[in-house]
Design a protein around this motif. Structure first.
Motif, mmCIF file in Angstrom:
data_model
loop_
_atom_site.group_PDB
_atom_site.id
_atom_site.type_symbol
_atom_site.label_atom_id
_atom_site.label_comp_id
_atom_site.label_asym_id
_atom_site.label_seq_id
_atom_site.Cartn_x
_atom_site.Cartn_y
_atom_site.Cartn_z
ATOM 1 N N ALA A 1 0.815 -1.209 0.314
ATOM 2 C CA ALA A 1 -0.203 -0.441 -0.548
ATOM 3 C C ALA A 1 0.869 1.397 -0.200
ATOM 4 O O ALA A 1 1.962 1.183 0.204
ATOM 5 C CB ALA A 1 -1.060 0.089 1.307
ATOM 6 N N ASN A 2 0.549 2.384 -0.227
ATOM 7 C CA ASN A 2 1.347 3.797 -0.045
ATOM 8 C C ASN A 2 1.965 3.909 -1.089
ATOM 9 O O ASN A 2 2.804 4.364 -1.047
ATOM 10 C CB ASN A 2 1.681 4.130 0.956
ATOM 11 C CG ASN A 2 0.753 4.313 2.391
ATOM 12 O OD1 ASN A 2 -0.456 4.397 1.790
ATOM 13 N ND2 ASN A 2 0.948 3.235 3.607
ATOM 14 N N LYS A 3 1.322 3.633 -2.224
ATOM 15 C CA LYS A 3 2.374 3.984 -3.678
ATOM 16 C C LYS A 3 1.651 3.292 -4.896
ATOM 17 O O LYS A 3 0.500 3.375 -5.128
ATOM 18 C CB LYS A 3 3.228 2.055 -3.848
ATOM 19 C CG LYS A 3 3.988 1.721 -3.136
ATOM 20 C CD LYS A 3 4.796 0.315 -3.559
ATOM 21 C CE LYS A 3 5.884 -0.103 -2.194
ATOM 22 N NZ LYS A 3 6.772 0.549 -2.291
ATOM 23 N N LYS A 4 1.419 4.761 -5.743
ATOM 24 C CA LYS A 4 1.578 5.030 -6.940
ATOM 25 C C LYS A 4 1.980 4.808 -7.912
ATOM 26 O O LYS A 4 2.894 4.446 -8.470
ATOM 27 C CB LYS A 4 1.682 6.912 -6.987
ATOM 28 C CG LYS A 4 0.780 7.819 -8.007
ATOM 29 C CD LYS A 4 -0.568 7.674 -8.754
ATOM 30 C CE LYS A 4 -0.506 8.463 -9.268
ATOM 31 N NZ LYS A 4 -2.342 8.686 -9.294
ATOM 32 N N ALA A 5 0.736 4.224 -8.833
ATOM 33 C CA ALA A 5 0.301 3.215 -10.051
ATOM 34 C C ALA A 5 0.427 4.171 -11.323
ATOM 35 O O ALA A 5 -0.758 4.707 -11.380
ATOM 36 C CB ALA A 5 0.369 1.796 -10.256
ATOM 37 N N TYR A 6 0.890 4.367 -12.280
ATOM 38 C CA TYR A 6 0.453 5.141 -13.709
ATOM 39 C C TYR A 6 0.588 3.449 -14.614
ATOM 40 O O TYR A 6 1.585 2.985 -14.567
ATOM 41 C CB TYR A 6 1.735 6.031 -14.208
ATOM 42 C CG TYR A 6 1.552 7.412 -12.413
ATOM 43 C CD1 TYR A 6 0.822 8.283 -12.992
ATOM 44 C CD2 TYR A 6 2.476 7.035 -12.592
ATOM 45 C CE1 TYR A 6 1.584 9.006 -11.941
ATOM 46 C CE2 TYR A 6 3.214 7.800 -11.241
ATOM 47 C CZ TYR A 6 2.449 8.620 -10.643
ATOM 48 O OH TYR A 6 2.820 9.925 -9.952
ATOM 49 N N TYR B 1 -0.121 14.982 -8.569
ATOM 50 C CA TYR B 1 0.822 13.840 -7.243
ATOM 51 C C TYR B 1 1.654 14.867 -6.601
ATOM 52 O O TYR B 1 2.031 14.652 -5.614
ATOM 53 C CB TYR B 1 1.620 12.549 -8.183
ATOM 54 C CG TYR B 1 1.897 11.839 -6.680
ATOM 55 C CD1 TYR B 1 1.130 10.962 -6.295
ATOM 56 C CD2 TYR B 1 3.054 12.000 -7.198
ATOM 57 C CE1 TYR B 1 2.202 10.294 -5.310
ATOM 58 C CE2 TYR B 1 3.418 10.606 -6.166
ATOM 59 C CZ TYR B 1 2.811 10.149 -5.273
ATOM 60 O OH TYR B 1 3.826 9.464 -4.282
ATOM 61 N N ALA B 2 3.315 15.556 -7.335
ATOM 62 C CA ALA B 2 3.785 16.497 -6.391
ATOM 63 C C ALA B 2 3.014 17.314 -5.659
ATOM 64 O O ALA B 2 3.398 17.713 -4.142
ATOM 65 C CB ALA B 2 4.914 17.179 -7.861
ATOM 66 N N THR B 3 2.177 18.034 -5.893
ATOM 67 C CA THR B 3 1.223 18.743 -5.033
ATOM 68 C C THR B 3 1.167 17.534 -3.846
ATOM 69 O O THR B 3 1.016 18.725 -2.219
ATOM 70 C CB THR B 3 0.307 19.528 -5.695
ATOM 71 O OG1 THR B 3 0.554 19.790 -6.286
ATOM 72 C CG2 THR B 3 -0.808 20.879 -4.498
ATOM 73 N N ASP B 4 -0.141 17.010 -3.627
ATOM 74 C CA ASP B 4 -0.153 16.049 -2.849
ATOM 75 C C ASP B 4 0.606 15.542 -2.205
ATOM 76 O O ASP B 4 0.684 15.579 -0.545
ATOM 77 C CB ASP B 4 -1.406 14.760 -3.167
ATOM 78 C CG ASP B 4 -1.423 14.484 -2.171
ATOM 79 O OD1 ASP B 4 -2.086 14.711 -1.252
ATOM 80 O OD2 ASP B 4 -0.901 12.634 -2.241
#
Length: 201
Positions: A125-130, A194-197
Motif C-alpha cells: 500500500a501507499n504506492k502510486k501507479a501509472y 501528485y507532486a502537490t499532494d
C-alpha cells in the motif's frame, strides 16, 4: 526522495506507442524529481520466465530453494524500493503481453506482496501507479481490458492509487498524434497533482 520503477513490456523496441509515451512520462517525472531514483525493468529485453511447479513449491515452502525464487525476490525487492510505478503495456491478442503476465506471476506472492487467502490483504500500500496502455481498436469501457487486468493485479498487492493514460485506436494513424498530445497533457496534470499532494503532507 522519490523512486520510480518503470516496467516496459512492448515487443517493439522501436516505434512502440507505449514506450514512446513512457519516455515522455520519464522526462517529465525527472524534471519534477531531479534527485529522484529510477529503476528500469524491461520484461521483453530480459524475458520473464514462466513459473514452474518447482517455483510454486518454493513460494510456499518454509525453507525455499533460493535458486527457484532468486528472480522473484529480486523483482519484489524492486517493488519495495519504489514509491511510484510506471507500467507501459500494449495489447496483444486482447490481453497484456505474456512476459508481463509472467512478471506478475513472479511478484504476486503470499507473505511477500499479499497476505491471507479468502480475503487477501495487499502488502504494498501507499504506492502510486501509472498505466500507459496502447491498442489498435477503440475501447468503449471505462477501463480498457489492459487497464482492468492490471488494476486487478496491482490491487491484489495493495496498490490502488492508479492513473491511466490509454492510447486506443492506434490503427487509425491519422488521429494517433492528437491522442498522444491529449495523454501527454494528462500526464503533466497527474504528475503536478501528485507532486502537490506529496509536498503538502
Amino acid at each position: 526522495m522519490n523512486t520510480l520503477l518503470r516496467i516496459d513490456s512492448s515487443l517493439r523496441t522501436e516505434g512502440s506507442y507505449s514506450r514512446t509515451l513512457g519516455d515522455y512520462f520519464i522526462r517529465q517525472w525527472q524534471t519534477k524529481n531531479p534527485e529522484g531514483i529510477m529503476i528500469e525493468r524491461d520484461v521483453t529485453r530480459k524475458l520473464m520466465p514462466h513459473i514452474t511447479q518447482e517455483t510454486v513449491d518454493a513460494f510456499f515452502s518454509e525453507i525455499p530453494d533460493s535458486e527457484n525464487i532468486e528472480l522473484s525476490d529480486e523483482l519484489i525487492n524492486e517493488l519495495y524500493q519504489c514509491n511510484e510505478i510506471l507500467i507501459t503495456c500494449p495489447m496483444y491478442n486482447y490481453g497484456i503481453p505474456s512476459s508481463l503476465k509472467a512478471y506478475f506471476d513472479l511478484v504476486i506472492r503470499t507473505k511477500k506482496t499479499f497476505a491471507g487467502s479468502s480475503i487477501p490483504k495487499g502488502l504494498l500500500a501507499n504506492k502510486k501507479a501509472y498505466i500507459i496502455s496502447s491498442m489498435g481498436g477503440i475501447s468503449t469501457e471505462t477501463l480498457n481490458p489492459l487497464e482492468n487486468h492490471l488494476t486487478q493485479l496491482l490491487s491484489l498487492m495493495g496498490i490502488t492509487e492508479i492513473s491511466y493514460f490509454p492510447l486506443d485506436g492506434t490503427v487509425d494513424q491519422s488521429r494517433t498524434g492528437e491522442k498522444i498530445l491529449i495523454q501527454q497533457s494528462e500526464i503533466l496534470k497527474q504528475l503536478n497533482a501528485y507532486a502537490t499532494d506529496t509536498t503538502s503532507h
